[in-house]
Design a protein around this motif. Sequence first.
Motif, PDB file in Angstrom:
ATOM      1  N   CYS A 191       0.861  -1.196   0.000  1.00  0.00           N
ATOM      2  CA  CYS A 191       0.000   0.000   0.000  1.00  0.00           C
ATOM      3  C   CYS A 191       0.893   1.241   0.000  1.00  0.00           C
ATOM      4  O   CYS A 191       1.462   1.581  -1.026  1.00  0.00           O
ATOM      5  N   THR A 192       1.067   1.912   1.151  1.00  0.00           N
ATOM      6  CA  THR A 192       2.005   3.041   1.168  1.00  0.00           C
ATOM      7  C   THR A 192       3.415   2.560   0.845  1.00  0.00           C
ATOM      8  O   THR A 192       4.124   3.145   0.030  1.00  0.00           O
ATOM      9  N   GLU A 193       3.816   1.457   1.498  1.00  0.00           N
ATOM     10  CA  GLU A 193       5.109   0.826   1.228  1.00  0.00           C
ATOM     11  C   GLU A 193       4.897  -0.683   1.103  1.00  0.00           C
ATOM     12  O   GLU A 193       3.768  -1.142   0.946  1.00  0.00           O
ATOM     13  N   ASP A 194       5.988  -1.460   1.179  1.00  0.00           N
ATOM     14  CA  ASP A 194       5.877  -2.913   1.032  1.00  0.00           C
ATOM     15  C   ASP A 194       4.958  -3.513   2.086  1.00  0.00           C
ATOM     16  O   ASP A 194       4.102  -4.352   1.790  1.00  0.00           O
ATOM     17  N   VAL A 195       5.167  -3.083   3.335  1.00  0.00           N
ATOM     18  CA  VAL A 195       4.369  -3.590   4.458  1.00  0.00           C
ATOM     19  C   VAL A 195       3.989  -2.413   5.349  1.00  0.00           C
ATOM     20  O   VAL A 195       4.869  -1.740   5.882  1.00  0.00           O
ATOM     21  N   ASP A 196       2.697  -2.166   5.509  1.00  0.00           N
ATOM     22  CA  ASP A 196       2.216  -1.117   6.406  1.00  0.00           C
ATOM     23  C   ASP A 196       1.613  -1.777   7.639  1.00  0.00           C
ATOM     24  O   ASP A 196       0.678  -2.579   7.521  1.00  0.00           O
ATOM     25  N   ASN A 212       4.467   6.640  10.481  1.00  0.00           N
ATOM     26  CA  ASN A 212       5.894   6.472  10.702  1.00  0.00           C
ATOM     27  C   ASN A 212       6.468   5.715   9.512  1.00  0.00           C
ATOM     28  O   ASN A 212       5.743   5.017   8.800  1.00  0.00           O
ATOM     29  N   TYR A 213       7.773   5.839   9.308  1.00  0.00           N
ATOM     30  CA  TYR A 213       8.417   5.213   8.160  1.00  0.00           C
ATOM     31  C   TYR A 213       9.571   4.340   8.629  1.00  0.00           C
ATOM     32  O   TYR A 213      10.282   4.675   9.569  1.00  0.00           O
ATOM     33  N   ALA A 214       9.753   3.206   7.949  1.00  0.00           N
ATOM     34  CA  ALA A 214      10.860   2.310   8.287  1.00  0.00           C
ATOM     35  C   ALA A 214      11.440   1.723   7.013  1.00  0.00           C
ATOM     36  O   ALA A 214      10.704   1.359   6.092  1.00  0.00           O
ATOM     37  N   ILE A 215      12.758   1.635   6.966  1.00  0.00           N
ATOM     38  CA  ILE A 215      13.455   0.959   5.877  1.00  0.00           C
ATOM     39  C   ILE A 215      14.290  -0.150   6.514  1.00  0.00           C
ATOM     40  O   ILE A 215      15.147   0.110   7.351  1.00  0.00           O
ATOM     41  N   LYS A 216      13.999  -1.396   6.128  1.00  0.00           N
ATOM     42  CA  LYS A 216      14.734  -2.545   6.651  1.00  0.00           C
ATOM     43  C   LYS A 216      15.486  -3.183   5.493  1.00  0.00           C
ATOM     44  O   LYS A 216      14.889  -3.509   4.464  1.00  0.00           O
ATOM     45  N   GLY A 217      16.792  -3.348   5.660  1.00  0.00           N
ATOM     46  CA  GLY A 217      17.581  -3.908   4.577  1.00  0.00           C
ATOM     47  C   GLY A 217      18.685  -4.833   5.060  1.00  0.00           C
ATOM     48  O   GLY A 217      19.243  -4.653   6.145  1.00  0.00           O
ATOM     49  N   THR A 251       2.926   2.278  10.600  1.00  0.00           N
ATOM     50  CA  THR A 251       4.324   2.299  10.182  1.00  0.00           C
ATOM     51  C   THR A 251       4.429   1.706   8.785  1.00  0.00           C
ATOM     52  O   THR A 251       4.084   0.542   8.569  1.00  0.00           O
ATOM     53  N   ALA A 252       4.878   2.521   7.837  1.00  0.00           N
ATOM     54  CA  ALA A 252       5.058   2.079   6.453  1.00  0.00           C
ATOM     55  C   ALA A 252       6.498   1.609   6.280  1.00  0.00           C
ATOM     56  O   ALA A 252       7.434   2.393   6.459  1.00  0.00           O
ATOM     57  N   THR A 253       6.662   0.336   5.939  1.00  0.00           N
ATOM     58  CA  THR A 253       7.990  -0.281   5.905  1.00  0.00           C
ATOM     59  C   THR A 253       8.396  -0.667   4.491  1.00  0.00           C
ATOM     60  O   THR A 253       7.664  -1.366   3.796  1.00  0.00           O
ATOM     61  N   GLN A 254       9.566  -0.216   4.085  1.00  0.00           N
ATOM     62  CA  GLN A 254      10.170  -0.600   2.813  1.00  0.00           C
ATOM     63  C   GLN A 254      11.210  -1.684   3.096  1.00  0.00           C
ATOM     64  O   GLN A 254      12.033  -1.549   4.007  1.00  0.00           O
ATOM     65  N   CYS A 255      11.180  -2.754   2.318  1.00  0.00           N
ATOM     66  CA  CYS A 255      12.040  -3.906   2.546  1.00  0.00           C
ATOM     67  C   CYS A 255      13.063  -4.035   1.425  1.00  0.00           C
ATOM     68  O   CYS A 255      12.705  -4.016   0.239  1.00  0.00           O
ATOM     69  N   LYS A 256      14.348  -4.166   1.782  1.00  0.00           N
ATOM     70  CA  LYS A 256      15.421  -4.310   0.806  1.00  0.00           C
ATOM     71  C   LYS A 256      16.254  -5.538   1.148  1.00  0.00           C
ATOM     72  O   LYS A 256      16.678  -5.695   2.292  1.00  0.00           O
ATOM     73  N   TYR A 257      16.495  -6.412   0.159  1.00  0.00           N
ATOM     74  CA  TYR A 257      17.327  -7.578   0.412  1.00  0.00           C
ATOM     75  C   TYR A 257      18.394  -7.684  -0.670  1.00  0.00           C
ATOM     76  O   TYR A 257      18.122  -8.049  -1.801  1.00  0.00           O
ATOM     77  N   TYR A 258      19.638  -7.319  -0.295  1.00  0.00           N
ATOM     78  CA  TYR A 258      20.760  -7.355  -1.223  1.00  0.00           C
ATOM     79  C   TYR A 258      21.912  -8.103  -0.552  1.00  0.00           C
ATOM     80  O   TYR A 258      22.894  -7.503  -0.132  1.00  0.00           O
ATOM     81  N   ALA A 259      21.775  -9.417  -0.443  1.00  0.00           N
ATOM     82  CA  ALA A 259      22.735 -10.222   0.304  1.00  0.00           C
ATOM     83  C   ALA A 259      24.131 -10.221  -0.311  1.00  0.00           C
ATOM     84  O   ALA A 259      25.103 -10.553   0.364  1.00  0.00           O
ATOM     85  N   LYS A 260      24.252  -9.852  -1.592  1.00  0.00           N
ATOM     86  CA  LYS A 260      25.555  -9.867  -2.257  1.00  0.00           C
ATOM     87  C   LYS A 260      26.039  -8.465  -2.620  1.00  0.00           C
ATOM     88  O   LYS A 260      27.018  -8.318  -3.339  1.00  0.00           O
ATOM     89  N   ARG A 311      10.117  10.433  12.549  1.00  0.00           N
ATOM     90  CA  ARG A 311       9.194   9.375  12.124  1.00  0.00           C
ATOM     91  C   ARG A 311       9.910   8.251  11.369  1.00  0.00           C
ATOM     92  O   ARG A 311       9.298   7.231  11.072  1.00  0.00           O
ATOM     93  N   LEU A 312      11.194   8.450  11.046  1.00  0.00           N
ATOM     94  CA  LEU A 312      11.920   7.506  10.198  1.00  0.00           C
ATOM     95  C   LEU A 312      12.877   6.620  10.986  1.00  0.00           C
ATOM     96  O   LEU A 312      13.635   7.097  11.827  1.00  0.00           O
ATOM     97  N   THR A 313      12.856   5.330  10.685  1.00  0.00           N
ATOM     98  CA  THR A 313      13.821   4.376  11.223  1.00  0.00           C
ATOM     99  C   THR A 313      14.489   3.657  10.055  1.00  0.00           C
ATOM    100  O   THR A 313      13.800   3.133   9.179  1.00  0.00           O
ATOM    101  N   ILE A 314      15.814   3.644  10.027  1.00  0.00           N
ATOM    102  CA  ILE A 314      16.553   2.938   8.986  1.00  0.00           C
ATOM    103  C   ILE A 314      17.373   1.831   9.636  1.00  0.00           C
ATOM    104  O   ILE A 314      18.203   2.094  10.502  1.00  0.00           O
ATOM    105  N   ASP A 315      17.131   0.602   9.220  1.00  0.00           N
ATOM    106  CA  ASP A 315      17.865  -0.552   9.730  1.00  0.00           C
ATOM    107  C   ASP A 315      18.543  -1.247   8.550  1.00  0.00           C
ATOM    108  O   ASP A 315      17.889  -1.911   7.755  1.00  0.00           O
ATOM    109  N   VAL A 316      19.855  -1.058   8.421  1.00  0.00           N
ATOM    110  CA  VAL A 316      20.593  -1.705   7.330  1.00  0.00           C
ATOM    111  C   VAL A 316      21.304  -2.960   7.823  1.00  0.00           C
ATOM    112  O   VAL A 316      22.141  -3.528   7.123  1.00  0.00           O
ATOM    113  N   LYS A 317      20.940  -3.399   9.021  1.00  0.00           N
ATOM    114  CA  LYS A 317      21.516  -4.617   9.595  1.00  0.00           C
ATOM    115  C   LYS A 317      20.423  -5.639   9.880  1.00  0.00           C
ATOM    116  O   LYS A 317      20.472  -6.389  10.855  1.00  0.00           O
TER     117      LYS A 317
END
Length: 221
Positions: free
Chosen positions: A38-43, A91-96, A51-60, A151-157
Motif C-alpha cells: 500500500c504506502t510501502e511494502d508492508v504497512d 511512521n516510516y521504516a526501511i529494513k535492509g 508504520t510504512a515499511t520498505q524492505c530491501k534484500y541485497y545479500a551480495k 518518524r523515520l527508522t533505517i535498519d541496514v543490519k
Amino acid sequence: MTDRSAVDTIRGYFYQFDLSILSILRLKSPEDSVEIECTEDVDIRTATDVTATQCKYYAKTEYNHSVIKDAVKHMVSHFKATLTGKSIKVNYAIKGHYASGQEKLDGGVDVSFLKKHFLTYSEGKGAARVVRSHHTELGLSDADLEEFLKRLTIDVKAKDFDQQYREVLGELRSIFGGTPFTAEYFYYNNALSVVRELSIKADAAQRTITKKQFLARVNTS
C-alpha cells in the motif's frame, strides 16, 4: 536477466513475504492489521499508529546510500502529503540486509546528512547536468525534515534470509504449537499462501488483514 540474478530476485520477494508474515504474527492486538503493498511494502497498523515499511534484500551487494535513496525520497513526498492533509500521518521504516557497508550509517542521519545523501540528486550529463533538491522542490524546511526524521527508522543490519525464516517458524510454533515439521510444512505454507493472495489483489482495501483474520486462515487444521 541471468539465472543467478533471477534467483536473487526471487529470494528478495520471499524475504518480503516472510517479513510480512512476521509482522502480522508479532502484532500485539488481534485487531491490529497489516497492509501489503500500500504506502510501502508492508504497512503495520495498530490502534495508535501506522508504520510504512520498505524492505530491501541485497545479500551480495555493499550498502551505499544510493540503494535506499529513492525509498527515502518517496517517503519524504508522502510526509509532505501528510502535512497538507492529503494523507494520514504515519511512521516510516526501511529494513535492509546487505553484504557489507552497514557502517556507513553508524553515525546516524541528521538533517544535513539527509539532504546531502538522500534528497539531492542530479539529472543529465555534462553541460546539461542539473542538480536538484527534492526537499526544496517540496517546500520543506529544516524543521519539517527534523520532524520527518523523528518518524523515520533505517535498519541496514536486518536479519539475513535464513535467520528471518527461522524466526517466522519460531513464531508459528509459539502461537500454534506442534512440531518443527508442522510449523514449516503446514502453518508456514498456509501463511505464505495468504500473503501471496493478498499481495496480488487489485484493490488496496483487499490487501489488508488483521492478526485475528490471518491466524484463522492459517490454522486450517
